[in-house]
Design an enzyme around this catalytic site. Structure first.
Site, mmCIF file in Angstrom:
data_model
loop_
_atom_site.group_PDB
_atom_site.id
_atom_site.type_symbol
_atom_site.label_atom_id
_atom_site.label_comp_id
_atom_site.label_asym_id
_atom_site.label_seq_id
_atom_site.Cartn_x
_atom_site.Cartn_y
_atom_site.Cartn_z
ATOM 1 N N GLU A 191 -0.429 24.250 11.062
ATOM 2 C CA GLU A 191 0.231 24.717 10.067
ATOM 3 C C GLU A 191 -1.009 24.837 8.960
ATOM 4 O OE1 GLU A 191 2.215 23.676 6.283
ATOM 5 O OE2 GLU A 191 3.417 22.272 7.737
ATOM 6 N N LYS A 235 11.064 16.375 5.159
ATOM 7 C CA LYS A 235 10.265 15.430 4.124
ATOM 8 C C LYS A 235 11.669 14.492 3.588
ATOM 9 C CE LYS A 235 7.101 18.436 2.750
ATOM 10 N NZ LYS A 235 7.642 19.010 4.046
HETATM 11 N N1 PSU Z 1 4.338 18.620 6.091
HETATM 12 C C1 PSU Z 1 4.208 17.762 5.377
HETATM 13 N N2 PSU Z 1 3.203 18.164 4.046
HETATM 14 C C2 PSU Z 1 3.888 19.972 3.201
HETATM 15 C C3 PSU Z 1 4.238 20.494 4.403
HETATM 16 C C4 PSU Z 1 5.196 19.908 5.446
HETATM 17 O O1 PSU Z 1 3.075 16.537 5.669
HETATM 18 O O2 PSU Z 1 3.128 20.022 2.351
HETATM 19 C C5 PSU Z 1 4.807 22.075 3.934
HETATM 20 C C6 PSU Z 1 5.357 23.061 4.660
HETATM 21 O O3 PSU Z 1 4.529 24.300 5.478
HETATM 22 C C7 PSU Z 1 6.169 23.747 4.839
HETATM 23 C C8 PSU Z 1 6.881 22.973 3.790
HETATM 24 O O4 PSU Z 1 7.062 24.650 5.305
HETATM 25 O O5 PSU Z 1 6.287 21.921 2.449
HETATM 26 C C9 PSU Z 1 7.934 23.457 2.542
HETATM 27 O O6 PSU Z 1 8.101 23.580 1.468
HETATM 28 P P1 PSU Z 1 9.451 24.731 0.333
HETATM 29 O O7 PSU Z 1 10.479 23.113 0.248
HETATM 30 O O8 PSU Z 1 9.048 24.914 -0.731
HETATM 31 O O9 PSU Z 1 10.722 25.606 1.506
#
Ligand code: PSU
Ligand code: MN
Length: 307
Positions: free
Chosen positions: A27, A161
């Site tokens: 990604e 996370k």
């Molecule tokens: N993993 C990491 N850092 C990030 C992300 C994932 O180590 O920044 C990103 C991914 O792209 C994931 C996003 O899809 O954070 C999730 O964002 P949200 O909670 O707004 O859906």
């Protein structure tokens, strides 16, 4: 105006896909919204190197000036890592970036969509988005979960996370029929930490077993994605007891500042980076590299075929 989406691939990705060799999607939101410059660029290039060292081909996904790319060269990664005003693309706005000629980084959800379009079945990231703490009032639940429920791509992560509500995230994944497989341990990892205090729904100990499970899922039909939760290496982890203090503090700051929507995850990651004096970034990079290595092995096992 209509017709299939053209995917711009690097020669390396194009050849590997046409010859059926292992490819791992990566990604780009983690580059543009997850880590500061220049560590983000270094991470992106190192992750690619780890995948190549395992004999697979990396395909970093992004939308550049309205064109979907699977595989970026070093100059483009470097430019993206420094760019301002890059969109954070999920399922809702992926097509918007294409139709408006915008530049956007793909989240887990959008990267899964792109990987499927390109014919890539394994994808490595840091941690998926999930159900946020306080979701019962904010309704903040990442589109990553619905994408895992519908799109047949194996996502290799260090879990959800730890800023999220992990028990609710596991419930939401179960509802969507997404297998959650802890790699090499019984417990669900918690991103920066190896332990979450929660038992993972499933456990497998090697890439071949994951490929075997995936081929049975394909045979059963109608399958969405699978989440592999790969614990951060012991030498790189930050203990959950320490992380929980920082997470609580970052969540309180986000609340006080009224941070909402797409800004929440990048804000919390940035706060935690400051609270840990940069240690969280080192751990984040280590876990992404560890996930990339496993993803390459799974991709290789899938190409070998299993019984
Ligand atoms: N993993 C990491 N850092 C990030 C992300 C994932 O180590 O920044 C990103 C991914 O792209 C994931 C996003 O899809 O954070 C999730 O964002 P949200 O909670 O707004 O859906
Ligand atoms: Mn959200």
């Amino acid at each position: 105006m209509t017709g299939p989406i053209t995917i711009e691939t690097t020669p390396e990705v194009k050849d590997a896909l046409s010859e059926g060799r292992p490819v791992v999607a990566l990604e780009s939101t983690i580059i543009t919204h997850g880590m500061p410059w220049p560590g983000n660029r270094d991470m992106a290039l190192e992750v690619e190197a780890v995948i190549r060292a395992e004999g697979a081909v990396p395909a970093t996904i992004a939308v550049i000036d309205g064109r979907l790319h699977a595989g970026l060269d070093e100059a483009t990664i470097t430019k993206l890592a420094q760019a301002k005003d890059v969109m954070k693309l999920s399922r809702a706005d992926f097509a918007f970036a294409l139709s408006e000629g915008r530049t956007g980084a793909t989240t887990v959800a959008a990267t899964m969509m792109a990987a499927k379009l390109a014919g890539i079945s394994v994808f490595a990231t840091g941690g998926i988005g999930g159900v946020h703490q306080g979701a019962e009032t904010s309704f903040d639940i990442s589109a990553d979960l619905d994408e895992l429920g519908r799109t047949p791509v194996i996502v290799v992560s260090a879990g959800a996370k730890a800023i999220l509500d992990i028990p609710k995230t596991l419930e939401a994944l179960e509802t969507r029929g997404v297998p959650v497989v802890a790699f090499g341990q019984d417990e669900m990892p918690a991103f920066w930490s190896r332990n979450s205090g929660l038992k993972a729904p499933l456990r497998l100990d090697d890439a071949t077993a994951i490929a075997r499970f995936e081929s049975k899922r394909r045979a059963l039909g109608g399958h969405g994605g699978m989440l592999i939760a790969n614990p951060v290496p012991l030498e790189d982890e930050i203990a959950a007891s320490e992380m929980n203090r920082h997470i609580a503090s970052a969540l309180a700051t986000a609340k006080a500042k009224g941070i909402e929507g797409k800004a929440v995850t990048p804000f919390l990651l940035g706060e935690i980076l400051n609270l840990t004096d940069g240690a969280s970034l080192k751990t984040n990079i280590a876990l992404v590299l560890n996930n990339a290595r496993l993803a390459a092995r799974i991709a290789a096992a899938l190409t070998l075929g299993t019984r």
